[in-house]
Design an enzyme around this catalytic site. Structure first.
Site, PDB file in Angstrom:
ATOM      1  N   HIS A 178       0.639   8.083   7.338  1.00 61.42           N
ATOM      2  CA  HIS A 178       1.786   7.476   8.032  1.00 61.42           C
ATOM      3  C   HIS A 178       2.843   8.503   8.415  1.00 61.42           C
ATOM      4  O   HIS A 178       3.767   8.206   9.155  1.00 61.42           O
ATOM      5  CB  HIS A 178       2.452   6.405   7.151  1.00 61.42           C
ATOM      6  N   LYS A 182       0.872  -1.170   0.000  1.00 60.14           N
ATOM      7  CA  LYS A 182       0.000   0.000   0.000  1.00 60.14           C
ATOM      8  C   LYS A 182       0.907   1.218   0.000  1.00 60.14           C
ATOM      9  O   LYS A 182       2.026   1.171   0.509  1.00 60.14           O
ATOM     10  CB  LYS A 182      -0.849   0.028   1.266  1.00 60.14           C
ATOM     11  N   HIS A 213       1.380   6.739   2.696  1.00 61.45           N
ATOM     12  CA  HIS A 213       0.661   8.000   2.461  1.00 61.45           C
ATOM     13  C   HIS A 213       0.767   8.944   3.641  1.00 61.45           C
ATOM     14  O   HIS A 213       1.398   8.648   4.650  1.00 61.45           O
ATOM     15  CB  HIS A 213      -0.791   7.726   2.078  1.00 61.45           C
TER      16      HIS A 213
END
Ligand code: ARG
Length: 568
Positions: A133, A127, A130
């Site tokens: 985080h 993933k 983004h």
């Protein structure tokens, strides 16, 4: 260095045997308004002990406490004892200390022999890394540095999300459409597309969802095909994450993610079984936490798969044994408050020494919000952190083009300022608050921003450069300017104490605010007084202030994770 707080606490202690010195120290505050002295001791909690009003207690204490070399005046205001310290001693001591220690100023060995695990960043494999985080990475990264500077033995762990049912989904998606996507060239974006697509299909078709669950089970059972795919997803993902860590200057000592605990969960289950508290509920194995007013902690799902919580329990056992931690800190969003409460409560059943269960600390933080609202991978409207950092750098580049087109090393400076702006914006508010992401605010060179801190730091440099010397400590009589610089000197003096509160509260914003205050005070000082005065003594003293402010600004900003440019 002279410890005024300690001295005050001892003077109070001499007159109230009933209270421990540590409690007295903890009660002593630094008043926001200098009108209320340099330190202040509230007498409210003593009212019960002495059965007298706080005001009377304060007045009686004032009569008994002897003034001395360090404490020159005491006032009583509304139940507070306000202490005024000898500014000359402070000025002299702080100057000697900073001159002597330079960039080591603020360091201590208070944490010597204590082990602190910090679990931070922990993005999920396959993933995008983004903006959500960002917070964990930046807050954890700063805590990591501050603990180290105070002498703790710190172990930074990136507990990457490399396990879980989403891998069952990814494997299923890859099986179905893998050849339609260019995974090797553009791994995360392509895997995300697969993830979104399979996720949509799961919503429509229950049987697909079951396939995904089976894949995950197979992965846990070490089916070669599933394991091979998982390895591939993990490898390409970590390579992508590393780019962001390099940009942010973030380091880890361990990359043991969730999958690392695959073979370590049996022990957890056995230990829990032994307590008799692991019960069956609708086919799942759970720890009932109703007594604690919490939803149960699910240890094994109906299909026999373990959970995120089980892996966290295995990690606690492992970390206790491997690192013998005094603190095991989890820098994770407030969305997981319940998760950590459940896990920490369940951890008490693992037979660990109390030292460990007491050392478990969740350090939650608020969400990042863009105009479009919260971001989630499943809907696909996330922003990649790497893109965002590059955008910050580009924006700063164009500001530099306008303001200072002849600047040397523009690229380097733009990197430091752009990334510094993002980091500072993240750490400026207390972490539990939601963060609003707004370029105009965070890149404002005159606001309470990273670029402003850097700008003031650069000013201290250019002043020293213009003077063309840093005055020698033997040629400085700092006390001739102790009044005009008294606030700055006090702030400089408090640096180490500020670092101690950062670790006490696991709150880097305390340092971020402190540095802003220091920068603003220096800016007023600079505007009010001519630093390069004709009088050598005055000039030397003002230059010494400039030099010391520069040292602390740089050191403090580095501890937040920012790099300081020498020019901008
Ligand atoms: N990977 C998780 C997430 O993105 C965070 C993991 C935090 N650390 C932990 N030990 N649970 O939500």
């Amino acid at each position: 260095m002279i410890h005024f707080k300690q001295i005050i606490a001892e003077k109070i202690k001499e007159n109230i045997e009933e209270v421990e010195i540590e409690s007295i120290i903890n009660l002593i505050e630094v008043p926001k308004d200098t009108q209320n002295g340099d330190y202040s001791f509230p007498c409210f909690s003593l009212a019960k002990v002495f059965k007298k009003s706080p005001q009377i207690i304060a007045e009686e204490l004032k009569e008994k406490i002897e003034l001395g070399k360090e404490i020159i005046k005491i006032d009583v205001v509304n139940g507070y004892l306000n202490f005024y310290i000898n500014k000359s001693i402070l000025a002299k001591e702080v100057t000697e200390k900073i001159y002597h220690e330079k960039e080591n100023y603020g360091n201590s060995d208070i944490g010597k022999g204590k082990n602190v695990v910090i679990d931070y960043s922990a993005p999920n494999i396959a993933k995008p890394f983004h903006i959500g985080h960002l917070r964990s990475t930046v807050i954890g990264g700063s805590l990591y540095k501050v603990y180290k500077t105070l002498g703790y033995n710190v172990i930074g762990v990136n507990h990457v999300g490399d396990y879980g049912t989403q891998f069952g989904k990814l494997i299923e998606g890859y099986k179905r459409w893998g050849n339609e996507y260019d995974i090797d060239n553009n791994p995360i974006e392509e895997l995300t597309k697969i993830y979104i697509r399979i996720n949509d299909l799961c919503k429509e078709d229950e049987s697909v969802l079951n396939e995904c669950r089976n894949n995950f089970k197979k992965l846990e059972d070490k089916d070669p095909y599933c394991v091979e795919l998982w390895k591939k997803f993990r490898k390409v993902s970590l390579q992508e994450f590393q780019k962001v860590y390099d940009m942010l200057g973030i380091e880890f000592d361990s990359w043991d993610g969730e999958a690392f605990y695959t073979d370590k969960m049996d022990e957890v289950i056995k230990k829990l079984e032994k307590t008799g508290k692991l019960v069956e509920s609708e086919g799942a194995k759970i720890i009932d936490l109703e007594e604690k007013n919490m939803a149960p902690c699910i240890i094994e799902k109906t299909n026999g798969s373990t959970t995120y919580a089980t892996r966290d329990l295995a990690a606690i056992l492992y970390r206790a044994r491997t690192y013998d931690f005094d603190k095991d800190i989890y820098v994770v969003s407030y969305e997981q408050i319940l998760h950590f409460k459940q896990v920490f409560e369940t951890a008490k059943l693992l037979g660990l020494d109390e030292k460990y269960t007491k050392g478990l600390i969740h350090v939650p933080f608020g969400m990042v919000q863009l105009q479009t609202g919260k971001m989630s991978t499943r809907q696909g409207n996330m922003i990649k952190l790497e893109d965002l950092l590059n955008e910050a750098i580009n924006k700063v580049k164009s500001i530099i083009e306008q303001k200072n087109p002849n600047l040397e090393e523009k690229e380097e400076v733009a990197k430091k300022v752009g990334i510094g702006a993002v980091i500072y914006n993240d750490l400026y508010n207390s972490r539990i608050k939601d963060e609003i992401f707004n370029w105009d605010i965070m890149l404002n060179f005159n606001g309470e921003t990273g670029p402003y801190l850097q700008y003031i730091y650069v000013r201290t440099n250019s002043v020293l450069e213009k003077a063309n010397y840093i005055p020698d400590i033997n040629n400085i009589d700092i006390n001739i300017i102790k009044d005009e610089a008294s606030e700055i000197l006090k702030i400089l003096y408090n640096f180490n104490e500020i670092l101690n509160s950062v670790v006490d509260k696991n709150e880097p914003s305390i340092l971020a605010r402190y540095l802003m205050n220091l920068a603003q005070q220096y800016s007023s000082f600079y505007n009010e007084y001519k630093i390069l005065d004709d009088n050598t003594q005055i000039r030397n003293a003002r230059l010494a202030i400039t030099y010391m402010v520069g040292i602390v600004l740089k050191k403090g900003a580095n501890l937040l994770g920012m790099n300081m440019p020498n020019k901008m």
